[in-house]
Design an enzyme around this catalytic site. Structure first.
Site, PDB file in Angstrom:
ATOM      1  N   CYS A  11       0.983  -1.163  -0.035  1.00  9.82           N
ATOM      2  CA  CYS A  11      -0.077   0.109   0.012  1.00  9.82           C
ATOM      3  C   CYS A  11       0.942   1.248  -0.136  1.00  9.82           C
ATOM      4  CB  CYS A  11      -1.110   0.011   1.112  1.00  9.82           C
ATOM      5  SG  CYS A  11      -0.456   0.158   2.746  1.00  9.82           S
ATOM      6  N   CYS A  85      -5.403   0.859  -3.332  1.00  2.00           N
ATOM      7  CA  CYS A  85      -4.646   2.113  -3.070  1.00  2.00           C
ATOM      8  C   CYS A  85      -3.964   2.839  -4.567  1.00  2.00           C
ATOM      9  CB  CYS A  85      -3.730   2.438  -2.026  1.00  2.00           C
ATOM     10  SG  CYS A  85      -2.587   1.344  -1.834  1.00  2.00           S
ATOM     11  N   CYS A  89       2.922  -1.641  -9.130  1.00  2.00           N
ATOM     12  CA  CYS A  89       3.909  -2.329  -8.946  1.00  2.00           C
ATOM     13  C   CYS A  89       4.705  -2.783 -10.272  1.00  2.00           C
ATOM     14  CB  CYS A  89       3.365  -3.878  -8.444  1.00  2.00           C
ATOM     15  SG  CYS A  89       3.195  -3.688  -6.558  1.00  2.00           S
TER      16      CYS A  89
END
Length: 135
Positions: A11, A85, A89
């Site tokens: 997150c 959120c 990545c």
């Protein structure tokens, strides 16, 4: 090569949802899963309401330190779970990516954090059952 699955919870601040998820999976897995958590913009400390909510169920995360997300952490993981959120990545082939849409505990009191903790616990238990089936 290890047979122990590795899970990374991500997150933004690594101060709430990902910390709860990591602590809960570590607790329930009892060494059968390697667990990490990280954030793209880590906070200075774990959210105090989150730490208190976890203390209520016997898990002390107050000493955890939010960690910066690295490409190496993603690459080492079998499962990468973002916590609703919008974190970006790095994507690697052969990894399993999940996004758990969850309320953000930032700025919320203990009463508001409890249901978030319970929902994370439910999801963590389901994930553990997939990763390490009981024989």
């Amino acid at each position: 090569m290890s047979d122990i699955p590795e899970v990374l919870f991500v997150c933004v601040h690594n101060a709430g949802r990902s910390q709860m998820a990591a602590a809960l999976l570590q607790h329930h897995a009892r060494g059968r899963v390697r667990v990490r958590s990280a954030g793209s913009a880590p906070a200075d400390e774990v959210n105090p309401a989150v730490a208190e909510a976890m203390r209520e169920i016997g898990l002390d995360i107050s000493a955890e330190v939010p960690t910066k997300l690295t490409t190496d952490a993603v690459q080492a993981s079998d499962v990468v779970i973002t916590m609703g959120c919008g974190d970006a990545c790095p994507v690697f082939p052969g990894k399993r990516y999940l996004d758990w849409t969850l309320a953000d505990p930032a700025g919320r009191d203990l009463a508001a954090v409890r249901p978030i903790r319970e929902e994370i616990d439910r999801r963590v238990r389901a994930l553990l059952a997939e990763l390490v089936p009981v024989s």
